[in-house]
Design a protein around this motif. Structure first.
Motif, short mmCIF file in Angstrom:
data_model
loop_
_atom_site.label_atom_id
_atom_site.label_comp_id
_atom_site.label_asym_id
_atom_site.label_seq_id
_atom_site.Cartn_x
_atom_site.Cartn_y
_atom_site.Cartn_z
N MET A 174 0.85 -1.19 0.00
CA MET A 174 0.00 0.00 0.00
C MET A 174 0.88 1.24 0.00
SD MET A 174 -2.96 1.09 2.74
CE MET A 174 -1.82 1.10 4.12
N LYS A 175 0.84 2.01 -1.07
CA LYS A 175 1.64 3.21 -1.18
C LYS A 175 0.81 4.43 -0.78
CE LYS A 175 4.38 5.93 -4.44
NZ LYS A 175 4.84 6.07 -5.84
N TYR A 176 1.33 5.21 0.15
CA TYR A 176 0.64 6.43 0.55
C TYR A 176 1.67 7.48 0.91
CZ TYR A 176 1.59 4.64 5.26
OH TYR A 176 2.21 4.14 6.38
N ASP A 177 1.23 8.73 1.00
CA ASP A 177 2.13 9.81 1.33
C ASP A 177 1.31 10.99 1.84
OD1 ASP A 177 4.44 11.25 1.65
OD2 ASP A 177 5.09 11.10 -0.44
N VAL A 178 2.00 11.97 2.39
CA VAL A 178 1.36 13.22 2.81
C VAL A 178 1.74 14.30 1.81
CG1 VAL A 178 1.16 14.97 4.60
CG2 VAL A 178 1.47 12.58 5.23
N LYS A 179 0.74 14.93 1.24
CA LYS A 179 0.99 15.98 0.25
C LYS A 179 -0.01 17.12 0.44
CE LYS A 179 4.24 13.90 -2.23
NZ LYS A 179 5.61 14.45 -2.41
N ALA A 180 0.35 18.26 -0.11
CA ALA A 180 -0.57 19.39 -0.15
C ALA A 180 -1.45 19.26 -1.39
CB ALA A 180 0.20 20.70 -0.19
N PHE A 181 -2.75 19.33 -1.20
CA PHE A 181 -3.72 19.31 -2.29
C PHE A 181 -4.31 20.70 -2.44
CE2 PHE A 181 -3.29 14.90 -1.47
CZ PHE A 181 -3.91 14.16 -2.48
N GLU A 182 -4.55 21.11 -3.67
CA GLU A 182 -5.21 22.39 -3.92
C GLU A 182 -6.72 22.19 -3.83
OE1 GLU A 182 -5.98 25.68 -7.47
OE2 GLU A 182 -4.66 23.95 -7.82
N LEU A 183 -7.38 23.00 -3.02
CA LEU A 183 -8.83 22.91 -2.87
C LEU A 183 -9.51 23.61 -4.05
CD1 LEU A 183 -11.34 22.16 -1.32
CD2 LEU A 183 -11.00 24.14 0.16
N LEU A 184 -10.20 22.81 -4.86
CA LEU A 184 -10.87 23.34 -6.05
C LEU A 184 -12.30 23.80 -5.75
CD1 LEU A 184 -9.77 20.73 -8.74
CD2 LEU A 184 -8.64 22.87 -8.09
N SER A 185 -12.99 23.04 -4.88
CA SER A 185 -14.36 23.41 -4.51
C SER A 185 -14.75 22.67 -3.24
CB SER A 185 -15.35 23.07 -5.64
OG SER A 185 -15.36 21.68 -5.90
N ASN A 186 -15.74 23.21 -2.54
CA ASN A 186 -16.19 22.63 -1.27
C ASN A 186 -17.63 23.10 -1.05
OD1 ASN A 186 -16.03 21.24 1.17
ND2 ASN A 186 -15.14 22.97 2.27
N GLU A 187 -18.58 22.36 -1.64
CA GLU A 187 -19.96 22.82 -1.70
C GLU A 187 -20.91 21.91 -0.94
OE1 GLU A 187 -20.77 22.94 -5.85
OE2 GLU A 187 -19.43 24.63 -6.25
N GLU A 188 -21.91 22.51 -0.32
CA GLU A 188 -22.94 21.74 0.37
C GLU A 188 -23.92 21.20 -0.66
OE1 GLU A 188 -25.66 22.02 4.42
OE2 GLU A 188 -25.11 23.87 3.38
N ILE A 189 -24.10 19.87 -0.69
CA ILE A 189 -24.96 19.25 -1.70
C ILE A 189 -26.24 18.67 -1.10
CG2 ILE A 189 -23.09 18.77 -3.31
CD1 ILE A 189 -23.02 15.89 -2.24
#
Length: 250
Positions: free
Chosen positions: A1-16
């Motif tokens: 299992m390959k995983y890592d910690v990275k910074a992700f750019e937040l594109l959207s965050n909407e209430e659905i």
């Protein structure tokens, strides 16, 4: 299992839906590694512990995380804005094992519905059964239809779709599929496992447990399973979250 910690750019965050948010974050390195049934561990500012969120979808370097506001941590997440950097540990856990040539029944209950979307996209002509308490909490129906799924909606109170539980529909249609995959509240998963055992159908279930580290080091998310005739403890974050339903001791 390959995983890592990275910074992700937040594109959207909407209430659905009522208290349910659809977050989309981009990282071209980690997002493409995610498999259906895995999860992401999201760092929340001012909180010590990360929040585990199931992968709803992964496409073109964008990870889709659909979550419900249940406490301070997820409330802070819901207030994050487009353009912010989100610290995420991903992808984590063992997901669903999907075999080509099989027809799957994918069942999601409540906030257990989102991970079934990415799973549906990995299968041919899946039967998808989604269950919600009422019409105000319904999510992702158009997404499943666009993924080519045969979709059945149920609500506990009958305010939309079939009035009843996902297991009512499963019993009617289980002979149309080869295997069942499910995610949702433990009582629902237990009932699904019982139906699959009765009809002799393989069943994979994704368990929901409180987590801390997300990688099997802290031992918080222990669950009892039966292996080789013995009951042992395994960890939802590392050994799961997906387990063979016959092995789980409810």
């Amino acid at each position: 299992m390959k995983y890592d910690v990275k910074a992700f750019e937040l594109l959207s965050n909407e209430e659905i839906a009522d208290g349910i948010f659809d977050m989309r974050v981009k990282n071209d390195e980690l997002a493409p590694l995610a498999k259906c049934g895995q999860f992401a561990h999201v760092y929340v500012p001012s909180k010590t512990l990360r929040r585990p969120i199931s992968v709803c979808d992964s496409e073109n370097g964008v990870l889709r995380l659909v979550y419900q506001v249940k406490g301070e941590g997820t409330k802070i997440m819901s207030q994050m804005k487009k353009g912010e950097s989100v610290d995420i540990l991903a992808p984590l856990g063992n997901g669903f094992n999907i075999e080509q040539g099989k027809r799957y029944c994918l069942i999601g209950g409540g906030i257990g519905v989102p991970p079934m979307l990415y799973t549906a996209k990995q299968t041919e002509n899946p039967l998808v059964i989604t269950g919600f308490r009422n019409k105000d909490l319904i999510i992702l129906q158009d997404d499943f239809k666009n993924a080519g799924a045969e979709l059945v909606l149920t609500t506990d109170d009958g305010s939309a779709g079939v009035h009843g539980f996902v297991t009512d529909v499963l019993k009617e249609k289980i002979n149309e599929v080869d295997e069942v995959c499910a995610c949702g509240p433990t009582p629902m998963l237990k009932a699904i496992a019982q139906v699959c055992k009765e009809f002799n159908k393989p069943c994979q279930i994704s368990l929901e447990e409180r987590m801390a580290c997300g990688i099997g080091a802290c031992l918080v998310c222990a669950v009892k399973v039966r292996k080789n005739g013995e009951e042992i403890m395994q960890h939802v974050c590392k050994n799961g979250p997906v387990f063979n339903a016959e092995e789980v001791v409810f």
